[in-house]
Design an enzyme around this catalytic site. Structure first.
Site, PDB file in Angstrom:
ATOM      1  N   GLY A  49     -28.790  -8.745-150.679  1.00 42.51           N
ATOM      2  CA  GLY A  49     -29.319 -10.064-150.347  1.00 42.51           C
ATOM      3  C   GLY A  49     -28.745 -10.728-149.114  1.00 42.51           C
ATOM      4  O   GLY A  49     -29.419 -11.516-148.453  1.00 42.51           O
ATOM      5  N   ASP A 105     -25.336 -14.383-150.030  1.00 38.73           N
ATOM      6  CA  ASP A 105     -26.589 -15.096-149.795  1.00 38.73           C
ATOM      7  C   ASP A 105     -26.657 -16.348-150.669  1.00 38.73           C
ATOM      8  O   ASP A 105     -27.025 -17.427-150.217  1.00 38.73           O
ATOM      9  CB  ASP A 105     -27.791 -14.181-150.080  1.00 38.73           C
ATOM     10  CG  ASP A 105     -27.683 -13.449-151.421  1.00 38.73           C
ATOM     11  OD1 ASP A 105     -26.633 -13.558-152.103  1.00 38.73           O
ATOM     12  OD2 ASP A 105     -28.649 -12.756-151.796  1.00 38.73           O
ATOM     13  N   ASP A 108     -24.910 -18.420-157.716  1.00 41.67           N
ATOM     14  CA  ASP A 108     -25.681 -18.987-158.827  1.00 41.67           C
ATOM     15  C   ASP A 108     -24.689 -19.360-159.932  1.00 41.67           C
ATOM     16  O   ASP A 108     -24.145 -20.454-159.947  1.00 41.67           O
ATOM     17  CB  ASP A 108     -26.711 -17.946-159.264  1.00 41.67           C
ATOM     18  CG  ASP A 108     -27.585 -18.400-160.423  1.00 41.67           C
ATOM     19  OD1 ASP A 108     -27.429 -19.532-160.891  1.00 41.67           O
ATOM     20  OD2 ASP A 108     -28.430 -17.612-160.879  1.00 41.67           O
ATOM     21  N   ARG A 170     -37.938 -10.235-148.945  1.00 41.57           N
ATOM     22  CA  ARG A 170     -36.651 -10.478-148.291  1.00 41.57           C
ATOM     23  C   ARG A 170     -36.857 -10.866-146.823  1.00 41.57           C
ATOM     24  O   ARG A 170     -36.017 -11.496-146.214  1.00 41.57           O
ATOM     25  CB  ARG A 170     -35.781  -9.214-148.326  1.00 41.57           C
ATOM     26  CG  ARG A 170     -35.294  -8.820-149.701  1.00 41.57           C
ATOM     27  CD  ARG A 170     -34.229  -7.747-149.586  1.00 41.57           C
ATOM     28  NE  ARG A 170     -33.996  -7.054-150.839  1.00 41.57           N
ATOM     29  CZ  ARG A 170     -33.164  -7.461-151.783  1.00 41.57           C
ATOM     30  NH1 ARG A 170     -32.488  -8.575-151.626  1.00 41.57           N
ATOM     31  NH2 ARG A 170     -32.996  -6.768-152.880  1.00 41.57           N
TER      32      ARG A 170
HETATM   33  P1  5GP Z   1     -24.214 -15.088-159.617  1.00 46.67           P
HETATM   34  O1  5GP Z   1     -23.314 -13.933-159.922  1.00 46.67           O
HETATM   35  O2  5GP Z   1     -23.533 -16.174-158.808  1.00 46.67           O
HETATM   36  O3  5GP Z   1     -24.869 -15.644-160.853  1.00 46.67           O
HETATM   37  O4  5GP Z   1     -25.437 -14.541-158.775  1.00 46.67           O
HETATM   38  C1  5GP Z   1     -25.265 -14.026-157.504  1.00 46.67           C
HETATM   39  C2  5GP Z   1     -26.331 -13.024-157.151  1.00 46.67           C
HETATM   40  O5  5GP Z   1     -27.499 -13.155-157.976  1.00 46.67           O
HETATM   41  C3  5GP Z   1     -26.814 -13.241-155.738  1.00 46.67           C
HETATM   42  O6  5GP Z   1     -26.045 -12.524-154.825  1.00 46.67           O
HETATM   43  C4  5GP Z   1     -28.255 -12.770-155.812  1.00 46.67           C
HETATM   44  O7  5GP Z   1     -28.305 -11.365-155.644  1.00 46.67           O
HETATM   45  C5  5GP Z   1     -28.668 -13.087-157.219  1.00 46.67           C
HETATM   46  N1  5GP Z   1     -29.352 -14.394-157.290  1.00 46.67           N
HETATM   47  C6  5GP Z   1     -28.876 -15.562-157.797  1.00 46.67           C
HETATM   48  N2  5GP Z   1     -29.786 -16.555-157.734  1.00 46.67           N
HETATM   49  C7  5GP Z   1     -30.888 -15.990-157.163  1.00 46.67           C
HETATM   50  C8  5GP Z   1     -32.181 -16.506-156.814  1.00 46.67           C
HETATM   51  O8  5GP Z   1     -32.530 -17.682-157.005  1.00 46.67           O
HETATM   52  N3  5GP Z   1     -33.037 -15.628-156.224  1.00 46.67           N
HETATM   53  C9  5GP Z   1     -32.725 -14.327-155.979  1.00 46.67           C
HETATM   54  N4  5GP Z   1     -33.648 -13.569-155.384  1.00 46.67           N
HETATM   55  N5  5GP Z   1     -31.525 -13.801-156.309  1.00 46.67           N
HETATM   56  C10 5GP Z   1     -30.615 -14.629-156.880  1.00 46.67           C
END
Ligand code: 5GP
Length: 189
Positions: A49, A105, A108, A170
């Site tokens: 990403g 990127d 979350d 993307r």
């Molecule tokens: P976390 O571990 O912080 O929950 O999520 C991080 C990863 O989840 C990001 O690097 C991305 O790959 C994916 N991700 C989180 N939120 C989104 C979103 O709204 N859209 C997309 N396409 N990927 C997300």
């Protein structure tokens, strides 16, 4: 009128324009260059990403740098986190004694960033910082540390500028947010 794209029957509405992203990337690069003056940090992109943000960011730096990449398991084809993080590609660079800047990127829940910190910190970097373009302020776990943030956004699923939905979109130049489907409350007679 806001721009709209459709993927697999879902509608996405433009949330952050290309112009705002470009300005923000320059601003982040200026801050990082200032904070890291006199050093040659290693920028670590998190695949897949962050590739677009990563390549735009490092080209706006006014300092020298090295690069490497990590790949973690992500959402797969879903729109919510699985809650599991797995390492799919390791680092190839020497971390000990270096200034490391992890480039994400989007943050979350913060699980991925916490996982990356636990992976890198035991290798004794001189410093470890995290930059993310997008930050879902309502979803992040307490205690997750991010040093540079581009945009704080709502918790909706987003695509574009490196972020995918089922591996597609993307290559969109701006960021789009999933539009909630209208809830049907009953049948009109
Ligand atoms: P976390 O571990 O912080 O929950 O999520 C991080 C990863 O989840 C990001 O690097 C991305 O790959 C994916 N991700 C989180 N939120 C989104 C979103 O709204 N859209 C997309 N396409 N990927 C997300």
């Amino acid at each position: 009128m806001a721009k709209v794209v459709s993927v697999n029957g879902d509608r996405f509405v433009e949330l952050i324009t290309e112009r705002r992203i470009k300005a923000k990337v320059k601003q982040l690069a200026r801050r990082i260059s200032r904070d890291c003056r006199g050093t040659v940090p290693v920028f670590i992109g998190i695949l897949n990403g962050s590739v677009i943000f990563f390549s735009d960011l490092i080209r706006e730096l006014t300092i020298d740098c090295e690069i490497d990449f990590l790949k973690l398991s992500s959402y797969g084809d879903a729109k919510i986190s699985t809650g599991n993080v797995r390492l799919l590609k390791e680092l190839n660079c020497q971390v000990e004694g270096r200034d490391i800047i992890v480039v994400e990127d989007i943050v979350d829940t913060g699980l991925s960033i916490d996982y990356i910190r636990h992976l890198i910190e035991p290798q004794n970097p001189r410093s470890l910082r995290v930059v993310t373009l997008l930050y879902k302020k309502d979803a992040v776990r307490p205690g997750t540390k991010v040093d540079y943030t581009g945009f704080s956004i709502p918790s909706d699923f987003v695509i574009g500028y490196g972020l995918d939905y089922t591996q597609r979109k993307r290559n969109l130049k701006s960021v789009y947010r999933l539009q909630a489907k209208p809830v049907r409350t009953g049948t009109r007679m």
